[in-house]
Design a protein around this motif. Structure first.
Motif, PDB file in Angstrom:
ATOM      1  N   GLU A   1      62.888  77.488  20.065  1.00  0.00           N
ATOM      2  CA  GLU A   1      63.713  77.020  18.960  1.00  0.00           C
ATOM      3  C   GLU A   1      62.915  77.181  17.671  1.00  0.00           C
ATOM      4  O   GLU A   1      61.772  76.720  17.603  1.00  0.00           O
ATOM      5  CB  GLU A   1      64.091  75.555  19.156  1.00  0.00           C
ATOM      6  N   PRO A   2      63.486  77.807  16.654  1.00  0.00           N
ATOM      7  CA  PRO A   2      62.749  77.917  15.396  1.00  0.00           C
ATOM      8  C   PRO A   2      62.551  76.542  14.759  1.00  0.00           C
ATOM      9  O   PRO A   2      63.363  75.639  14.926  1.00  0.00           O
ATOM     10  CB  PRO A   2      63.637  78.809  14.521  1.00  0.00           C
ATOM     11  N   LEU A   3      61.458  76.417  14.036  1.00  0.00           N
ATOM     12  CA  LEU A   3      61.145  75.162  13.368  1.00  0.00           C
ATOM     13  C   LEU A   3      62.113  74.946  12.206  1.00  0.00           C
ATOM     14  O   LEU A   3      62.303  75.819  11.370  1.00  0.00           O
ATOM     15  CB  LEU A   3      59.702  75.221  12.847  1.00  0.00           C
ATOM     16  N   GLN A   4      62.744  73.795  12.177  1.00  0.00           N
ATOM     17  CA  GLN A   4      63.716  73.466  11.137  1.00  0.00           C
ATOM     18  C   GLN A   4      63.132  72.372  10.240  1.00  0.00           C
ATOM     19  O   GLN A   4      63.083  71.209  10.622  1.00  0.00           O
ATOM     20  CB  GLN A   4      65.027  72.976  11.752  1.00  0.00           C
ATOM     21  N   LEU A   5      62.648  72.759   9.085  1.00  0.00           N
ATOM     22  CA  LEU A   5      62.146  71.785   8.122  1.00  0.00           C
ATOM     23  C   LEU A   5      63.198  71.569   7.046  1.00  0.00           C
ATOM     24  O   LEU A   5      63.722  72.522   6.485  1.00  0.00           O
ATOM     25  CB  LEU A   5      60.857  72.288   7.471  1.00  0.00           C
ATOM     26  N   VAL A   6      63.475  70.324   6.766  1.00  0.00           N
ATOM     27  CA  VAL A   6      64.457  69.996   5.733  1.00  0.00           C
ATOM     28  C   VAL A   6      63.731  69.228   4.634  1.00  0.00           C
ATOM     29  O   VAL A   6      63.158  68.178   4.863  1.00  0.00           O
ATOM     30  CB  VAL A   6      65.604  69.144   6.315  1.00  0.00           C
ATOM     31  N   ARG A   7      63.760  69.803   3.448  1.00  0.00           N
ATOM     32  CA  ARG A   7      63.138  69.153   2.290  1.00  0.00           C
ATOM     33  C   ARG A   7      64.099  68.120   1.723  1.00  0.00           C
ATOM     34  O   ARG A   7      65.312  68.262   1.811  1.00  0.00           O
ATOM     35  CB  ARG A   7      62.810  70.200   1.229  1.00  0.00           C
ATOM     36  N   PRO A   8      63.571  67.082   1.098  1.00  0.00           N
ATOM     37  CA  PRO A   8      64.446  66.057   0.508  1.00  0.00           C
ATOM     38  C   PRO A   8      65.372  66.623  -0.567  1.00  0.00           C
ATOM     39  O   PRO A   8      66.499  66.160  -0.724  1.00  0.00           O
ATOM     40  CB  PRO A   8      63.480  65.045  -0.104  1.00  0.00           C
ATOM     41  N   ASP A   9      64.905  67.663  -1.310  1.00  0.00           N
ATOM     42  CA  ASP A   9      65.767  68.218  -2.358  1.00  0.00           C
ATOM     43  C   ASP A   9      66.730  69.279  -1.819  1.00  0.00           C
ATOM     44  O   ASP A   9      67.540  69.818  -2.570  1.00  0.00           O
ATOM     45  CB  ASP A   9      64.924  68.794  -3.499  1.00  0.00           C
ATOM     46  N   GLY A  10      66.646  69.598  -0.521  1.00  0.00           N
ATOM     47  CA  GLY A  10      67.590  70.525   0.085  1.00  0.00           C
ATOM     48  C   GLY A  10      67.291  71.999  -0.130  1.00  0.00           C
ATOM     49  O   GLY A  10      68.075  72.844   0.281  1.00  0.00           O
ATOM     50  N   ARG A  11      66.190  72.314  -0.792  1.00  0.00           N
ATOM     51  CA  ARG A  11      65.867  73.721  -1.053  1.00  0.00           C
ATOM     52  C   ARG A  11      65.189  74.339   0.160  1.00  0.00           C
ATOM     53  O   ARG A  11      64.435  73.696   0.873  1.00  0.00           O
ATOM     54  CB  ARG A  11      64.953  73.819  -2.276  1.00  0.00           C
TER      55      ARG A  11
END
Length: 83
Positions: free
Chosen positions: A59-69
């Motif tokens: 599974e690819p790593l899914q990083l979610v930034r707080p600003d959504g970028r």
């Protein structure tokens, strides 16, 4: 179980595979020592088509930034500012 030397197995490989298809086991000897057992597929101790761990999908790593970028957006912004 049928036990036979390697030379005899080579001469009668097709007949031995027919026996295995019918559910029988065949042991192959080299210099009088057992080197292989031919068993029907259902009796095999391990799955035949086992995929090595390094070939299994990840599974690819899914990083979610707080600003959504996204990472791509951050790189583009940095290039525009620094270039």
């Amino acid at each position: 179980m049928h036990t036979l030397p390697l030379s005899e197995f080579r001469a009668n490989a097709s007949a031995m595979l027919d026996l295995v298809e019918r559910g029988e086991r065949v042991r192959i000897l080299r210099h009088g020592r057992p080197v292989a057992d031919l068993v029907p597929v259902g009796e095999a101790a391990e799955p035949v088509a086992r995929v090595p761990r390094w070939k299994q999908p990840i599974e690819p790593l899914q990083l979610v930034r707080p600003d959504g970028r996204t990472g791509a957006q951050l790189i583009i912004d940095e290039r525009e500012r620094g270039a």
